[in-house]
Design a protein around this motif. Structure first.
Motif, PDB file in Angstrom:
ATOM      1  N   LEU A 192       0.835  -1.206   0.000  1.00  0.00           N
ATOM      2  CA  LEU A 192       0.000   0.000   0.000  1.00  0.00           C
ATOM      3  C   LEU A 192       0.865   1.251   0.000  1.00  0.00           C
ATOM      4  O   LEU A 192       0.620   2.207  -0.748  1.00  0.00           O
ATOM      5  CB  LEU A 192      -0.927  -0.026   1.220  1.00  0.00           C
ATOM      6  N   ILE A 193       1.910   1.247   0.825  1.00  0.00           N
ATOM      7  CA  ILE A 193       2.812   2.396   0.894  1.00  0.00           C
ATOM      8  C   ILE A 193       3.548   2.589  -0.433  1.00  0.00           C
ATOM      9  O   ILE A 193       3.694   3.718  -0.921  1.00  0.00           O
ATOM     10  CB  ILE A 193       3.810   2.223   2.058  1.00  0.00           C
ATOM     11  N   GLU A 194       3.997   1.487  -1.026  1.00  0.00           N
ATOM     12  CA  GLU A 194       4.695   1.589  -2.307  1.00  0.00           C
ATOM     13  C   GLU A 194       3.774   2.150  -3.393  1.00  0.00           C
ATOM     14  O   GLU A 194       4.201   2.943  -4.243  1.00  0.00           O
ATOM     15  CB  GLU A 194       5.232   0.216  -2.701  1.00  0.00           C
ATOM     16  N   ARG A 195       2.497   1.759  -3.343  1.00  0.00           N
ATOM     17  CA  ARG A 195       1.555   2.246  -4.361  1.00  0.00           C
ATOM     18  C   ARG A 195       1.308   3.744  -4.217  1.00  0.00           C
ATOM     19  O   ARG A 195       1.354   4.482  -5.202  1.00  0.00           O
ATOM     20  CB  ARG A 195       0.227   1.484  -4.256  1.00  0.00           C
ATOM     21  N   VAL A 196       1.039   4.211  -2.989  1.00  0.00           N
ATOM     22  CA  VAL A 196       0.743   5.639  -2.824  1.00  0.00           C
ATOM     23  C   VAL A 196       2.006   6.486  -2.952  1.00  0.00           C
ATOM     24  O   VAL A 196       1.918   7.689  -3.191  1.00  0.00           O
ATOM     25  CB  VAL A 196       0.038   5.918  -1.479  1.00  0.00           C
ATOM     26  N   THR A 197       3.188   5.863  -2.757  1.00  0.00           N
ATOM     27  CA  THR A 197       4.429   6.597  -3.001  1.00  0.00           C
ATOM     28  C   THR A 197       4.539   6.953  -4.487  1.00  0.00           C
ATOM     29  O   THR A 197       4.910   8.062  -4.851  1.00  0.00           O
ATOM     30  CB  THR A 197       5.649   5.768  -2.566  1.00  0.00           C
ATOM     31  N   ASP A 201      -3.052   9.258  -3.480  1.00  0.00           N
ATOM     32  CA  ASP A 201      -4.487   9.095  -3.728  1.00  0.00           C
ATOM     33  C   ASP A 201      -5.376   9.795  -2.714  1.00  0.00           C
ATOM     34  O   ASP A 201      -6.593   9.617  -2.718  1.00  0.00           O
ATOM     35  CB  ASP A 201      -4.836   7.608  -3.779  1.00  0.00           C
ATOM     36  N   GLY A 202      -4.813  10.597  -1.801  1.00  0.00           N
ATOM     37  CA  GLY A 202      -5.633  11.315  -0.838  1.00  0.00           C
ATOM     38  C   GLY A 202      -5.982  10.519   0.405  1.00  0.00           C
ATOM     39  O   GLY A 202      -6.656  11.035   1.299  1.00  0.00           O
ATOM     40  N   SER A 203      -5.549   9.268   0.505  1.00  0.00           N
ATOM     41  CA  SER A 203      -5.823   8.458   1.690  1.00  0.00           C
ATOM     42  C   SER A 203      -4.925   8.889   2.848  1.00  0.00           C
ATOM     43  O   SER A 203      -3.957   9.630   2.665  1.00  0.00           O
ATOM     44  CB  SER A 203      -5.583   6.976   1.383  1.00  0.00           C
ATOM     45  N   LEU A 204      -5.234   8.382   4.046  1.00  0.00           N
ATOM     46  CA  LEU A 204      -4.415   8.704   5.211  1.00  0.00           C
ATOM     47  C   LEU A 204      -2.985   8.201   5.019  1.00  0.00           C
ATOM     48  O   LEU A 204      -2.021   8.911   5.324  1.00  0.00           O
ATOM     49  CB  LEU A 204      -5.021   8.085   6.469  1.00  0.00           C
ATOM     50  N   VAL A 205      -2.835   6.993   4.479  1.00  0.00           N
ATOM     51  CA  VAL A 205      -1.489   6.461   4.257  1.00  0.00           C
ATOM     52  C   VAL A 205      -0.741   7.331   3.251  1.00  0.00           C
ATOM     53  O   VAL A 205       0.459   7.595   3.399  1.00  0.00           O
ATOM     54  CB  VAL A 205      -1.557   5.000   3.791  1.00  0.00           C
ATOM     55  N   SER A 206      -1.431   7.799   2.229  1.00  0.00           N
ATOM     56  CA  SER A 206      -0.795   8.675   1.239  1.00  0.00           C
ATOM     57  C   SER A 206      -0.322   9.971   1.884  1.00  0.00           C
ATOM     58  O   SER A 206       0.790  10.448   1.620  1.00  0.00           O
ATOM     59  CB  SER A 206      -1.774   8.967   0.104  1.00  0.00           C
ATOM     60  N   MET A 208       0.501  10.301   4.974  1.00  0.00           N
ATOM     61  CA  MET A 208       1.632   9.962   5.837  1.00  0.00           C
ATOM     62  C   MET A 208       2.928   9.890   5.038  1.00  0.00           C
ATOM     63  O   MET A 208       4.001  10.220   5.532  1.00  0.00           O
ATOM     64  CB  MET A 208       1.365   8.629   6.545  1.00  0.00           C
ATOM     65  N   VAL A 209       2.828   9.465   3.786  1.00  0.00           N
ATOM     66  CA  VAL A 209       4.013   9.348   2.934  1.00  0.00           C
ATOM     67  C   VAL A 209       4.448  10.700   2.387  1.00  0.00           C
ATOM     68  O   VAL A 209       5.644  10.997   2.305  1.00  0.00           O
ATOM     69  CB  VAL A 209       3.733   8.362   1.773  1.00  0.00           C
ATOM     70  N   HIS A 210       3.480  11.569   2.047  1.00  0.00           N
ATOM     71  CA  HIS A 210       3.795  12.811   1.339  1.00  0.00           C
ATOM     72  C   HIS A 210       3.612  14.078   2.183  1.00  0.00           C
ATOM     73  O   HIS A 210       4.267  15.084   1.898  1.00  0.00           O
ATOM     74  CB  HIS A 210       2.911  12.937   0.088  1.00  0.00           C
ATOM     75  N   GLY A 211       2.727  14.034   3.168  1.00  0.00           N
ATOM     76  CA  GLY A 211       2.338  15.251   3.870  1.00  0.00           C
ATOM     77  C   GLY A 211       3.460  15.896   4.666  1.00  0.00           C
ATOM     78  O   GLY A 211       4.266  15.209   5.295  1.00  0.00           O
ATOM     79  N   GLY A 212       3.509  17.236   4.640  1.00  0.00           N
ATOM     80  CA  GLY A 212       4.504  17.967   5.414  1.00  0.00           C
ATOM     81  C   GLY A 212       5.886  17.967   4.811  1.00  0.00           C
ATOM     82  O   GLY A 212       6.855  18.371   5.470  1.00  0.00           O
ATOM     83  N   LEU A 213       6.014  17.525   3.569  1.00  0.00           N
ATOM     84  CA  LEU A 213       7.311  17.475   2.899  1.00  0.00           C
ATOM     85  C   LEU A 213       7.302  18.337   1.634  1.00  0.00           C
ATOM     86  O   LEU A 213       6.236  18.558   1.055  1.00  0.00           O
ATOM     87  CB  LEU A 213       7.673  16.035   2.506  1.00  0.00           C
ATOM     88  N   PRO A 214       8.454  18.826   1.208  1.00  0.00           N
ATOM     89  CA  PRO A 214       8.507  19.594  -0.040  1.00  0.00           C
ATOM     90  C   PRO A 214       8.034  18.748  -1.228  1.00  0.00           C
ATOM     91  O   PRO A 214       8.109  17.524  -1.206  1.00  0.00           O
ATOM     92  CB  PRO A 214       9.996  19.940  -0.172  1.00  0.00           C
ATOM     93  N   GLU A 215       7.542  19.427  -2.226  1.00  0.00           N
ATOM     94  CA  GLU A 215       7.051  18.754  -3.438  1.00  0.00           C
ATOM     95  C   GLU A 215       8.117  17.792  -3.992  1.00  0.00           C
ATOM     96  O   GLU A 215       9.289  18.160  -4.125  1.00  0.00           O
ATOM     97  CB  GLU A 215       6.710  19.796  -4.500  1.00  0.00           C
ATOM     98  N   GLY A 216       7.699  16.578  -4.287  1.00  0.00           N
ATOM     99  CA  GLY A 216       8.611  15.602  -4.867  1.00  0.00           C
ATOM    100  C   GLY A 216       9.318  14.723  -3.858  1.00  0.00           C
ATOM    101  O   GLY A 216       9.902  13.711  -4.223  1.00  0.00           O
ATOM    102  N   GLN A 217       9.267  15.080  -2.572  1.00  0.00           N
ATOM    103  CA  GLN A 217       9.899  14.253  -1.542  1.00  0.00           C
ATOM    104  C   GLN A 217       8.854  13.350  -0.880  1.00  0.00           C
ATOM    105  O   GLN A 217       7.682  13.694  -0.805  1.00  0.00           O
ATOM    106  CB  GLN A 217      10.559  15.124  -0.474  1.00  0.00           C
ATOM    107  N   THR A 218       9.302  12.194  -0.440  1.00  0.00           N
ATOM    108  CA  THR A 218       8.411  11.269   0.261  1.00  0.00           C
ATOM    109  C   THR A 218       9.055  10.844   1.565  1.00  0.00           C
ATOM    110  O   THR A 218      10.266  10.913   1.733  1.00  0.00           O
ATOM    111  CB  THR A 218       8.136  10.013  -0.593  1.00  0.00           C
ATOM    112  N   ARG A 219       8.227  10.406   2.483  1.00  0.00           N
ATOM    113  CA  ARG A 219       8.717   9.988   3.789  1.00  0.00           C
ATOM    114  C   ARG A 219       9.037   8.515   3.755  1.00  0.00           C
ATOM    115  O   ARG A 219       8.207   7.686   3.516  1.00  0.00           O
ATOM    116  CB  ARG A 219       7.640  10.279   4.837  1.00  0.00           C
TER     117      ARG A 219
END
Length: 219
Positions: A192-197, A201-206, A208-219
């Motif tokens: 699931l994490i690999e897919r939203v990375t 898709d706007g989900s909570l897991v997504s 968690m991976v992208h939120g609060g980071l500069p554009e293009g970076q992932t957690r």
């Protein structure tokens, strides 16, 4: 007859009923080092407020604790400053009151209604194990996108991780259970994490991976 001191600072008392322990600590030792978990227990409101607000003096400990062994290090409870804020932003997007309002009718209320109606039919219940716990694990599981995971599994995960966080005696049998559960969770969440990375898709897991980071970076 043996008299049990339920106000003594022991892992067993903290797990079974912490309130007599907190009351005694507030009265006799409001700031007290607990060697089994390598942390200070602060038990009075004003002291907790001061420690929480004075971040240039009081910061989360990086020393070993059962929480670190269970959840990994760093985690949101052992972080502060910009790193902590960044991680919070990855969670807050889907958990702010306005966001919860958008899915409470679809996800949370039907689950709560189902369990409340079951209690009403029986006329009695253990509210922790038959109402609050199953509602919370089901709703959190659904918000995370784990609809296919049944309640029994979610509850087992919860109890295993909770036992790990309480394992101040460093019991290898507990760690074996914790590690097994973490592997199960990893096997489900990793795809699931690999897919939203790759495709948010706007989900909570997504978030968690992208939120609060500069554009293009992932957690």
């Amino acid at each position: 007859m043996t008299v049990i001191d339920r106000s003594a600072l022991t892992p067993e008392n903290l797990f079974a009923d912490p309130y007599p322990v907190w009351e005694r600590l507030r009265r006799e030792a409001p700031v007290h080092f607990f060697p089994l978990s390598h942390e200070y227990l602060i038990t009075r409101w004003d002291d907790c407020w001061t420690a929480g607000k004075t971040t240039d003096v009081f910061v989360p400990s990086g020393s070993y604790k059962p929480l670190a062994r269970t959840m990994g290090q760093p985690n949101i409870l052992s972080m502060w400053g910009p790193d902590h804020l960044s991680l919070r932003e990855g969670l807050n997007e889907s958990l702010r009151p306005s966001a919860v309002e958008s899915y409470i009718e679809r996800l949370a209320r039907p689950v709560a209604r189902r369990y409340v109606e079951a209690v009403l039919r029986r006329g009695e219940a253990d509210l922790t194990t038959e109402l609050f716990e199953p509602i919370s694990v089901r709703v959190i599981g659904s918000v995370l996108g784990l609809d296919e995971v049944d309640n029994a599994t979610l509850t087992r995960w919860f109890h295993a991780l909770n036992r790990g966080c309480q394992n101040v005696h460093d019991d290898p049998a507990v760690w074996s259970i914790v590690d097994g559960v973490k592997q199960e969770i990893d096997e489900l969440l990793r795809p699931l994490i690999e897919r939203v990375t790759r495709k948010p898709d706007g989900s909570l897991v997504s978030h968690m991976v992208h939120g609060g980071l500069p554009e293009g970076q992932t957690r």
